[in-house]
Design a protein around this motif. Sequence first.
Motif, short mmCIF file in Angstrom:
data_model
loop_
_atom_site.label_atom_id
_atom_site.label_comp_id
_atom_site.label_asym_id
_atom_site.label_seq_id
_atom_site.Cartn_x
_atom_site.Cartn_y
_atom_site.Cartn_z
N LEU A 191 -58.96 -63.60 18.93
CA LEU A 191 -59.30 -64.92 18.38
C LEU A 191 -58.68 -66.05 19.21
N VAL A 192 -57.47 -65.86 19.75
CA VAL A 192 -56.83 -66.89 20.60
C VAL A 192 -57.63 -67.07 21.88
N ARG A 193 -58.01 -65.94 22.49
CA ARG A 193 -58.78 -66.02 23.74
C ARG A 193 -60.15 -66.66 23.55
N LYS A 248 -54.90 -70.95 17.26
CA LYS A 248 -53.85 -71.19 18.22
C LYS A 248 -52.84 -70.03 18.21
N VAL A 249 -52.00 -70.01 19.25
CA VAL A 249 -50.94 -68.98 19.34
C VAL A 249 -49.99 -69.12 18.16
N GLY A 250 -49.67 -70.38 17.81
CA GLY A 250 -48.76 -70.62 16.68
C GLY A 250 -49.30 -70.04 15.38
N ASP A 251 -50.64 -70.08 15.23
CA ASP A 251 -51.24 -69.50 14.02
C ASP A 251 -51.05 -68.00 13.97
N VAL A 252 -51.20 -67.36 15.14
CA VAL A 252 -50.99 -65.90 15.19
C VAL A 252 -49.54 -65.56 14.86
N ILE A 253 -48.62 -66.32 15.45
CA ILE A 253 -47.19 -66.07 15.20
C ILE A 253 -46.86 -66.30 13.72
N ALA A 254 -47.41 -67.39 13.16
CA ALA A 254 -47.19 -67.67 11.73
C ALA A 254 -47.75 -66.55 10.88
N LEU A 278 -52.43 -57.92 15.63
CA LEU A 278 -52.16 -58.43 16.99
C LEU A 278 -53.42 -58.37 17.85
N ILE A 279 -54.14 -57.25 17.73
CA ILE A 279 -55.36 -57.11 18.55
C ILE A 279 -56.39 -58.17 18.15
N ILE A 280 -56.59 -58.31 16.82
CA ILE A 280 -57.55 -59.33 16.36
C ILE A 280 -57.06 -60.73 16.74
N GLY A 281 -55.75 -60.98 16.60
CA GLY A 281 -55.18 -62.28 16.92
C GLY A 281 -55.36 -62.63 18.38
#
Length: 589
Positions: A264-266, A271-277, A258-261
């Motif tokens: 990377l989004v910021r 994308k946010v969807g990539d993190v959720i996936a 989550l922290i790395i995600g």
Amino acid sequence: MSLFQVYARALRYLGAHRLRVTMVVIANIVLAVITIAEPILFGRIIDAISSQGDVTPILLMWGGFGVFNTIAYVLVAREADRLAHGRRASLLTEAFGRIVSMPLSWHHQRGTSNALHTLLRASETLFGLWLEFMRTHLATIVALVLLVPTAFSMDWRLSSVLVVLSVVYWIIGRVVMNRTKEGQASVEGHYHTVFSHVSDSISNVTVLHSYNRIEAETKALKGFTERLLSAQYPVLDWWAIASALNRMASTISMLIILIIGIFLVRSGEIKVGDVIAFIGFANLLIGRLDLLRQFATQIFEARSKLEDFFRLEDSVKDREEPANAGELNAVRGEVEFRNVSFDFANTTQGVRDVSFTAKAGQTIAIVGPTGAGKTTLVNLLQRVYDPQQGAIFVDGTDIATVTRRSLRHSIATVFQDAGLLNRSISDNIRLGREGASEAEIVAAAEAAAATEFIESRLAGFQTEVGERGNRLSGGERQRIAIARAILKNAPILVLDEATSALDVETEARVKEAIDRLRQNRTTFIIAHRLSTIRDADMVLFLDHGRIIEKGTFDELSAMGGRFASLLKTSGILADEHKPALEQRLLQQA
């Protein structure tokens, strides 16, 4: 055996249903692949919503996957359950047949309760392994193989966290297995002790009641179970620690992802969807790693149970007949022991250099002190044991060269313990000859003087005799055993102290039935009551496994040796001379 060897051998039992098992496994692999697609679709749904794009097609596809997955999983799980249950039932039948067919010497050495416990625990363990193999094991491995490269294709930085997590899971599992290996083996030994104690106590419940041993035996069982738990608890503690460490590792991994995600989004790299996936992927991977850990634990715990069962299965080779073993047919009943010797390990009991010939139709009485080798002698005739030296011949054929089945087909035995099964009187008599008609069963019962008491029962021949015949008297049980031997109509008859446990009146009735049974048969009688062997054609007096006197009843009585001494001790020899003494006294008067 290694864990892999144990697992591979366990799966070989599914070979009887290879095609059906393969179909179920393939179906589970397909479901595992579909499951991997779900988080990817879910991530795209989030991205479509974020970009205000058309979300309907992806949403329908995602929902369709979910519905298909649910229905397919139920159908596949149902087939896997049926296969596992069916194979367990057939395994019990097959293993039972193999165990029961083992030589009696094998049963005497291993113990029936031990074999039964080994079979029951192994069947449940194998059932669990088969079920999980078809449902999850292979699908889990395939899913892990697909998850890792798919995750790396999404983002190598997030995926590296999952790789580290996998390594941590493996290290924790290895450490715990090494720490608990000896403890788990000890647990299985304690389980055998508990089961043996329970089996032994219940089978002798009459003695326990008579000697007020209920509390003592229960206390002893409590001690055995406490030792079992003291061995089991450390193993459970280690696995609890492993579970806690795995959960902690997975929680820390998700936090790092989550922290790395977020970073990377910021930074606009994903994308946010990539993190959720990816979080969905991480949850899938953690779930599969947990399944893999449970899989390893299951095999680890199963190893001791299955290794014992595999040893039992391998020992079946001891009962295999030689490929060239013949059949013993059209037996007349001549039996010859030629220099036969057999010793039990670690004891002085057995038989040594025994030689004699019983002609067809003769009655041979075997007498002697306890432990002289009388029962061993007739057990050698039935190949319960095989001679270590010498040979036994039936009608000139060495019995070591024929199948045990054909040999025992020619021998009928009436034991001191009648050995009745918990079935009807009719079923117990029918053990003598499978497929016998009711008329033949009734005729055998009449010849054994058993019809009177049978017909006095409300259910007649359908009367249940109870465990080991405990609903019948001793004389009734023996007459059913004699009827069974009559129905078998074998040319050789063995009477192993068949009347020693009976009262005088009952013994007289049973002896009449035995005398009818002996007609035209070669008969071996083991008897403590010497009055029952007066009309034997030959008496063998055994002591310490050797024949020290041999001859007819009258010949040995006149010799003044050990047999005559035994007759005097029994009061039989004095009684025989009493009429002559009375006659001389009358003449003197």
